[in-house]
Motif scaffolding. Structure first.
Motif, PDB file in Angstrom:
ATOM      1  N   ASP A  83       0.819  -1.207   0.000  1.00 19.95           N
ATOM      2  CA  ASP A  83       0.000   0.000   0.000  1.00 19.95           C
ATOM      3  C   ASP A  83       0.858   1.264   0.000  1.00 19.95           C
ATOM      4  O   ASP A  83       0.730   2.120  -0.872  1.00 19.95           O
ATOM      5  N   HIS A  84       1.770   1.374   0.962  1.00 21.99           N
ATOM      6  CA  HIS A  84       2.583   2.587   1.090  1.00 21.99           C
ATOM      7  C   HIS A  84       3.818   2.557   0.214  1.00 21.99           C
ATOM      8  O   HIS A  84       4.224   3.560  -0.329  1.00 21.99           O
ATOM      9  N   GLY A  85       4.406   1.376   0.170  1.00 20.97           N
ATOM     10  CA  GLY A  85       5.738   1.296  -0.423  1.00 20.97           C
ATOM     11  C   GLY A  85       5.755   1.467  -1.927  1.00 20.97           C
ATOM     12  O   GLY A  85       6.439   2.323  -2.457  1.00 20.97           O
ATOM     13  N   PHE A  86       4.948   0.677  -2.603  1.00 25.62           N
ATOM     14  CA  PHE A  86       5.051   0.662  -4.057  1.00 25.62           C
ATOM     15  C   PHE A  86       4.277   1.804  -4.690  1.00 25.62           C
ATOM     16  O   PHE A  86       3.182   2.152  -4.261  1.00 25.62           O
ATOM     17  N   GLU A  87       4.882   2.353  -5.729  1.00 30.79           N
ATOM     18  CA  GLU A  87       4.205   3.359  -6.526  1.00 30.79           C
ATOM     19  C   GLU A  87       3.358   2.644  -7.571  1.00 30.79           C
ATOM     20  O   GLU A  87       3.509   1.446  -7.792  1.00 30.79           O
ATOM     21  N   ALA A 107       8.827   3.290  -2.855  1.00 39.66           N
ATOM     22  CA  ALA A 107       9.155   4.705  -2.665  1.00 39.66           C
ATOM     23  C   ALA A 107      10.050   4.966  -1.464  1.00 39.66           C
ATOM     24  O   ALA A 107      10.683   6.015  -1.376  1.00 39.66           O
ATOM     25  N   GLY A 108      10.105   4.031  -0.542  1.00 42.81           N
ATOM     26  CA  GLY A 108      10.876   4.270   0.668  1.00 42.81           C
ATOM     27  C   GLY A 108      10.074   5.115   1.639  1.00 42.81           C
ATOM     28  O   GLY A 108       9.011   5.654   1.301  1.00 42.81           O
ATOM     29  N   LEU A 109      10.599   5.244   2.857  1.00 43.47           N
ATOM     30  CA  LEU A 109       9.862   6.006   3.866  1.00 43.47           C
ATOM     31  C   LEU A 109      10.262   7.479   3.811  1.00 43.47           C
ATOM     32  O   LEU A 109      11.421   7.815   3.618  1.00 43.47           O
ATOM     33  N   ASP A 110       9.268   8.313   4.001  1.00 44.78           N
ATOM     34  CA  ASP A 110       9.496   9.759   3.974  1.00 44.78           C
ATOM     35  C   ASP A 110       9.803  10.216   5.405  1.00 44.78           C
ATOM     36  O   ASP A 110       8.889  10.397   6.218  1.00 44.78           O
ATOM     37  N   THR A 111      11.073  10.383   5.701  1.00 44.88           N
ATOM     38  CA  THR A 111      11.454  10.679   7.086  1.00 44.88           C
ATOM     39  C   THR A 111      10.917  12.042   7.546  1.00 44.88           C
ATOM     40  O   THR A 111      10.547  12.212   8.714  1.00 44.88           O
ATOM     41  N   ASP A 112      10.884  12.985   6.616  1.00 43.93           N
ATOM     42  CA  ASP A 112      10.369  14.306   6.993  1.00 43.93           C
ATOM     43  C   ASP A 112       8.922  14.221   7.449  1.00 43.93           C
ATOM     44  O   ASP A 112       8.518  14.823   8.438  1.00 43.93           O
ATOM     45  N   LYS A 113       8.191  13.430   6.676  1.00 46.33           N
ATOM     46  CA  LYS A 113       6.775  13.287   6.972  1.00 46.33           C
ATOM     47  C   LYS A 113       6.575  12.581   8.314  1.00 46.33           C
ATOM     48  O   LYS A 113       5.737  12.978   9.130  1.00 46.33           O
ATOM     49  N   ILE A 114       7.387  11.543   8.523  1.00 45.27           N
ATOM     50  CA  ILE A 114       7.286  10.801   9.783  1.00 45.27           C
ATOM     51  C   ILE A 114       7.566  11.753  10.938  1.00 45.27           C
ATOM     52  O   ILE A 114       6.853  11.795  11.936  1.00 45.27           O
ATOM     53  N   LYS A 166      14.289   4.516  -3.148  1.00 43.20           N
ATOM     54  CA  LYS A 166      14.951   3.240  -3.471  1.00 43.20           C
ATOM     55  C   LYS A 166      14.183   2.044  -2.939  1.00 43.20           C
ATOM     56  O   LYS A 166      14.140   0.999  -3.562  1.00 43.20           O
ATOM     57  N   GLY A 167      13.588   2.227  -1.758  1.00 37.70           N
ATOM     58  CA  GLY A 167      12.861   1.102  -1.197  1.00 37.70           C
ATOM     59  C   GLY A 167      13.032   0.995   0.308  1.00 37.70           C
ATOM     60  O   GLY A 167      13.708   1.823   0.940  1.00 37.70           O
ATOM     61  N   THR A 168      12.413  -0.011   0.861  1.00 44.14           N
ATOM     62  CA  THR A 168      12.423  -0.200   2.301  1.00 44.14           C
ATOM     63  C   THR A 168      12.787  -1.642   2.606  1.00 44.14           C
ATOM     64  O   THR A 168      12.392  -2.550   1.877  1.00 44.14           O
ATOM     65  N   LEU A 169      13.542  -1.809   3.674  1.00 39.15           N
ATOM     66  CA  LEU A 169      13.905  -3.160   4.105  1.00 39.15           C
ATOM     67  C   LEU A 169      13.541  -3.304   5.572  1.00 39.15           C
ATOM     68  O   LEU A 169      14.010  -2.538   6.404  1.00 39.15           O
ATOM     69  N   VAL A 170      12.686  -4.257   5.838  1.00 37.16           N
ATOM     70  CA  VAL A 170      12.349  -4.542   7.229  1.00 37.16           C
ATOM     71  C   VAL A 170      13.016  -5.854   7.603  1.00 37.16           C
ATOM     72  O   VAL A 170      12.902  -6.842   6.877  1.00 37.16           O
ATOM     73  N   THR A 171      13.767  -5.841   8.698  1.00 46.64           N
ATOM     74  CA  THR A 171      14.477  -7.043   9.116  1.00 46.64           C
ATOM     75  C   THR A 171      13.965  -7.486  10.473  1.00 46.64           C
ATOM     76  O   THR A 171      13.914  -6.688  11.409  1.00 46.64           O
ATOM     77  N   ILE A 172      13.577  -8.736  10.538  1.00 46.88           N
ATOM     78  CA  ILE A 172      13.095  -9.283  11.810  1.00 46.88           C
ATOM     79  C   ILE A 172      14.064 -10.366  12.262  1.00 46.88           C
ATOM     80  O   ILE A 172      14.402 -11.262  11.482  1.00 46.88           O
TER      81      ILE A 172
END
Lengths: 725, 107
Positions: free
Chosen positions: A451-455, A491-498, A566-572
């Motif tokens: 939902d958020h990540g992909f354009e 799209a990666g996370l928008d740090t400013d927005k966060i 570039k994208g997002t990587l979640v590591t668990i």
């Protein structure tokens, strides 16, 4: 109330439907794979049969027509197209609904469900099966049969290339040499392809031969005659009938334990030489690379077409392959075991480990040298039993991963996005209970990413990215932990927005200095979403905090990395098992504590001169690496006799990326640690995750390393902020 | 010249007295072409062919085909042992259709 039969039916049906879904999704890629077709058919057939036995007529009524359709598809009467697959997926869902329904209380199927079923069946009802789809392989078979040798001779066809002579070959000498292999019954020198006299280049070779050879040599041996000429000629060796019979007999006898590829099977019985296989494979790939014809021909078909191997042999080999495949399938059948029994077994093994430790202790205490050997033997066995018992609970994560294929497919369709799911490391294993609990967080992360990540595809193209987004699910083992990664190239996370949102919510102070990582970590705070509008998929700002809480409950960690555009990587990171671990025992005064060994980085002497200790803010500078430390004695308030001021040790522990030091009095070394949960009263305890019983009967607390690191960092920052005031 | 005109008991024929191999193939082709273009009927003796290989056989086959095409009569005669062996090996006797007379001394 669910009775047992119902339970079994529901459970089995769910598994079958899952298989069916996977097979259908595979068919979207490879529409006519017989294996998958069969798998779909089997699933629906078995469900129908079982429903009939248990008297669930509604399910029988629905699955029967579906089964008929699949049967037609299987027999080539109906072709597979994306529409049919989509329809079959819907049928699968409907069946699942029906199955779910019977687990409920109501007696009658609801109107809507019935209507939905009818509608689906109407769509499914096959048009008149078209004759066109009947494959025309029969013709080919006829042709190749005619060509097969009628007499009991090897038939060798030898076509030299024009450069053969220039390359120093003399075809004649090969034929002379062939005479050593057996008797040349007949040889035909082809002269009709010769050019006319004027065009003839006297140094080019125009010779072709057809040779009938009576020989007891095998194919490879005959081939070896032409070994040096292989580059300069087309060689085909057709075995005699008796040889064919030999191949068939050998194939019959072949007791393969492993599933071999068709080509390998044929080589094994000598029907095919390795070079023939390679050239056939090249041909197979060549067709693919052409791009003109997308259809990949089965290897067997190519071999028959090229008259390398006779059709009979290929068919036999394929049949053999099937038999071996089935055998393997049978061998890997599962036994359904009650999870409780497994739990009991593991508990008992845990007790065994503890008792063994007690025995060992006694033997050492009384110095019984002759017993020692036996005890260490027993210890080895116990360790084996422990490993195997734990293995029983291990399941591959691949199954969990592959469930997301449907999620990705459906959700990306809903959102008009084009996303491909790539699964790797599915064979990594972890505890069943962990797998069950990881499913929800994973679903959440995958949905979030979609939902958020992909354009949208157009946005992606505009940014110079490929139209199709790639979502990767990966699993790997890393020092007693399993690492699960969810990576997207969105799209990666928008740090400013966060940051802005977090400031609005009052999670951080305006202007507070935060590192990139700290900002990213804010997404795990409750109530934070960067999506402006909530959708039915995600964006309500509940979730990431729940995800984090779920992972924490499993003694795991979650981290997020992201680069804008570039994208997002979640590591668990998750512990492999929750039952028995390799521990590292340390002591403070008379108390014993256990640290999970996988989290221990190193142990060093607590030396103020060597390591720059900051005793006020509890920081240690270890070879240039600054990390917080915690004194266990102070932390747990162990009754400290000031008289005892022995050497202290610093145990460096690591959880995910975070590191911290733990100061202890003594190091005892490795220990098999059976984790016993603490009673309800103690569940709120900080820094302790469980307890274990030692061989001596004493109790040692298991440290919650992650919690301790968190506490240590918090403590030091407290001090820091105090100082800075 | 590796091809010589000979006369024996009043019969005229050509004799190849060189090897018929890849090394001589180019030259042979040229010379044989020359003689074939000049005559409508000729006999070629293979008695003195010192060596023959695949390239040589090709030349003979092609020459034979060419003669047929042009409606000329071409006969190979006096095959020596080596040529016979090759023709037998490749089963080409029938193709040429020439009577093969085994040298007497071999009996």
């Amino acid at each position: 109330m669910l009775d047992d039969t119902k339970k079994i039916f529901i459970q089995e049906s769910e598994e079958l439907l899952e298989q069916m879904e996977n097979a259908l999704l595979e068919m979207e890629q490879v529409p006519n794979d017989a294996e998958h077709l069969n798998s779909v058919f089997r699933a629906i057939h078995t469900i129908k049969g079982a429903a009939g036995i248990f008297g669930f007529d509604a399910i029988v009524a629905f699955t029967h027509p579906v089964e008929s359709v699949m049967d037609n598809v299987r027999n080539g009467l109906r072709s597979v197209d994306p529409d049919l697959i989509a329809l079959l997926l819907k049928c699968k869902d409907h069946t699942a609904n029906l199955v779910e329904f019977i687990s409920g209380e109501q007696e009658d199927i609801s109107e809507t469900l019935q209507e939905a079923g009818k509608k689906l069946l109407n769509e499914l009802t096959p048009e008149q099966p078209s004759e066109l789809t009947v494959t025309n392989t029969n013709e080919k078979i006829e042709v190749s049969d005619k060509r097969s040798p009628s007499e009991d001779h090897w038939v060798i066809s030898l076509d030299f290339k024009p450069d053969a002579l220039r390359n120093g070959l003399d075809p004649l000498s090969f034929i002379n040499y062939l005479k050593r292999m057996g008797e040349i019954i007949e040889i035909i020198t082809f002269t009709h392809d010769f050019p006319c006299w004027e065009d003839m280049d006297p140094e080019s070779c125009y010779l072709s031969f057809r040779i009938a050879l009576s020989s007891s040599a095998n194919k490879e041996e005959i081939k070896s005659v032409f070994e040096f000429a292989l580059d300069d000629c087309e060689l085909r060796i057709v075995p005699p009938h008796s040889e064919l019979e030999k191949y068939l007999a050998l194939l019959e006898e072949l007791t393969g334990e492993e599933l071999n590829k068709l080509g390998e099977l044929l080589i094994q019985v000598g029907a095919l030489t390795e070079q023939e296989l390679n050239s056939a494979l090249q041909l197979q790939n060549g067709v693919l690379n052409d791009g003109t014809t997308k259809e990949i021909k089965p290897l067997g078909e190519i071999l028959v077409e090229q008259h390398v191997v006779s059709k009979d042999v290929v068919e036999k080999a394929v049949a053999k392959q099937e038999i071996i495949r089935e055998k393997i399938a049978q061998e890997t059948q599962y036994i359904r075991v009650d999870a409780n029994r497994l739990g009991q077994l593991i508990n008992l093994v845990g007790e065994l480990v503890i008792s063994n430790a007690a025995v060992k202790l006694l033997v050492e205490k009384h110095d019984l040298a002759d017993v020692q050997e036996v005890v260490s033997g027993v210890e080895g066995l116990v360790e084996n039993i422990r490993d195997h018992a734990l293995q029983l609970r291990m399941v591959q994560i691949g199954e969990t991963f592959s469930r997301f294929r449907r999620v990705v497919r459906d959700v990306s369709k809903d959102l008009n996005k084009d996303v491909e799911l790539v699964i790797t490391g599915g064979e990594a294993e972890l505890d069943k209970t962990v797998v069950e609990k990881i499913n929800d967080p994973l679903t959440h992360l995958v949905r979030n990413s979609l939902d958020h990540g992909f354009e949208t595809p157009d946005e992606r193209v505009a940014q110079g990215k490929p139209r199709k987004g790639v979502l990767r699910l990966n699993a790997l083992h890393d020092s007693g932990h399993i690492v699960i990664q969810i990576a997207d190239d969105g799209a990666g996370l928008d740090t400013d927005k966060i940051r802005k949102k977090a400031e609005e919510k009052g999670l951080i102070n305006v202007g507070q200095e935060l590192s990139q990582r700290e900002i990213l970590r804010l997404i795990f705070e409750p109530g934070l979403t960067t999506k402006d509008t909530a959708s039915n998929i995600s964006g309500r700002g509940v979730g990431m905090d729940v995800v984090k809480r779920n992972i924490d409950a499993l003694r795991g960690t979650i981290e997020v990395d992201s680069e804008r555009g570039k994208g997002t990587l979640v590591t668990i990171h998750l512990p492999l098992t929750l039952a028995i671990i390799e521990g590292f025992m340390v002591g403070v005064e008379q108390e014993r504590f256990v640290i999970p060994l996988s989290m221990v980085e190193e142990c060093v002497e607590m030396n103020t001169d060597e390591w720059h200790l900051d005793k006020n803010s509890h920081y240690v500078n270890l070879r240039g690496q600054v990390m917080p430390y915690i004194k266990l004695s102070e932390f747990f308030g162990v009754n400290y006799q000031q008289s005892h001021r022995g050497r202290e040790s610093l145990v460096i522990v690591k959880a995910g990326r975070a590191k911290a030091g733990i100061v202890v009095d003594r190091l005892f070394g490795e220990l098999q640690t059976v984790i016993k949960p603490l009673g309800k009263v103690f569940q709120g305890l900080k820094g302790v995750s469980g307890a274990t019983v030692l061989g001596s009967g004493e109790i040692a607390l298991i440290l919650d390393v992650q919690g301790l690191i968190g506490l240590a960092s918090a403590k030091t920052t407290d001090v820091k902020t105090l100082e800075s005031v | 010249m590796s091809i010589e005109a000979k006369e024996h008991n009043g019969a005229h024929f050509l004799e190849i007295n060189d090897e018929l191999t890849i090394y001589t193939a180019a030259m042979m082709k040229q010379e044989l072409q020359d003689v074939l273009s000049k005559q409508d009927e000729l006999e070629i003796s293979l008695e003195c062919v010192s060596d023959i290989d695949s390239a040589g056989i090709q030349i003979l086959i092609l020459l034979h085909q060419q003669a047929k095409k042009k409606g000329k009569t071409l006969r190979f005669i006096k095959h020596n042992r080596q040529v016979i062996d090759v023709l037998e090996t490749l089963n080409l006797e029938a193709l040429f259709g020439d009577p093969i007379v085994l040298p007497a001394k071999e009996f």
